[in-house]
Design a protein around this motif. Structure first.
Motif: not given
Ligand SMILES: [Zn+2]
Length: 220
Positions: A115, A119, A140
């Motif tokens: 991560r 996002g 994203p």
């Protein structure tokens, strides 16, 4: 597939002559897996490079050298034109073509994505190049990457989805080369997450204070 952004001739020549480091070569080789046009160019460069090496020691049949090169080039072109493009036996076209899939260890949906925040995800790709970072990025759909410039060279190869910036729109197979002169804010296009391979030899320079503050945490 409609590729409109290709590696420069200089980059292809460096690749063909073996002058490129491993991480940069991975980006070019992965583009070649998706781009028959550049495969033909590189085959031609390799054939001509081979014939130049041969001509260092003049052969008695040298008047036929050009014919030999052209025959070799035709053979390579036919061979290369016949190679990838065809989907694998199970009919599923991988997001990551070879050689990239081998480096990553799996296709995109089988990776342990890390991560990054906002996002976005990354997956570092280890290579033998010191000082050069190779990673897969997943941005994203519909979201921007913070505006940034570059401390060095950045090659970005799109594998899935698309992104756009002031220089144009980049879809699967398209390669963007950015250097110190380009400040941009890439924007993943709506509909599908944008997965790309990014090679950098220096950290990005983010314009906003917020992005600079989280940069050490993100490692980009
Ligand atoms: Zn190409």
């Amino acid at each position: 597939m409609n590729i409109s952004h290709h590696p420069s001739e200089d980059l292809l020549l460096d690749y063909a002559s073996g002058a490129l480091g491993e991480a940069w070569s991975l980006a070019v080789a992965t583009h070649l897996a998706l781009c028959p046009g550049c495969r033909r160019v590189v085959s031609g460069m390799e054939a001509l490079g081979g014939s130049m090496l041969d001509s260092i020691v003049p052969a008695p049949t040298s008047r036929n050298t050009l014919n030999a090169v052209m025959t070799r080039l035709d053979a390579m072109t036919e061979r290369d034109a016949a190679v990838p493009a065809a989907p694998p036996a199970d009919g599923h076209t991988p997001i990551l073509p070879q050689p990239l899939r081998g480096y990553a260890g799996a296709d995109a949906d089988g990776l342990n994505w890390q991560r990054l925040g906002l996002g976005a995800y990354q997956m570092p790709i280890p290579t033998g190049d010191k000082g050069v970072t190779a990673r897969l990025l997943r941005i994203p759909a519909g979201r921007p990457v913070p505006k940034h410039s570059h401390g060095g060279l950045e090659l970005t190869l799109v594998l899935s989805g698309a992104f756009s910036d002031a220089t144009g729109s980049y879809g699967r197979g398209d390669l963007q080369a950015a250097d110190e002169n380009l400040e941009h804010q890439p924007h993943a296009e709506p509909g599908e997450d944008c997965i790309c391979l990014a090679i950098t030899d220096a950290p990005l320079r983010f314009s906003s204070l917020a992005a600079r503050m989280v940069q050490p945490l993100l490692g980009i």
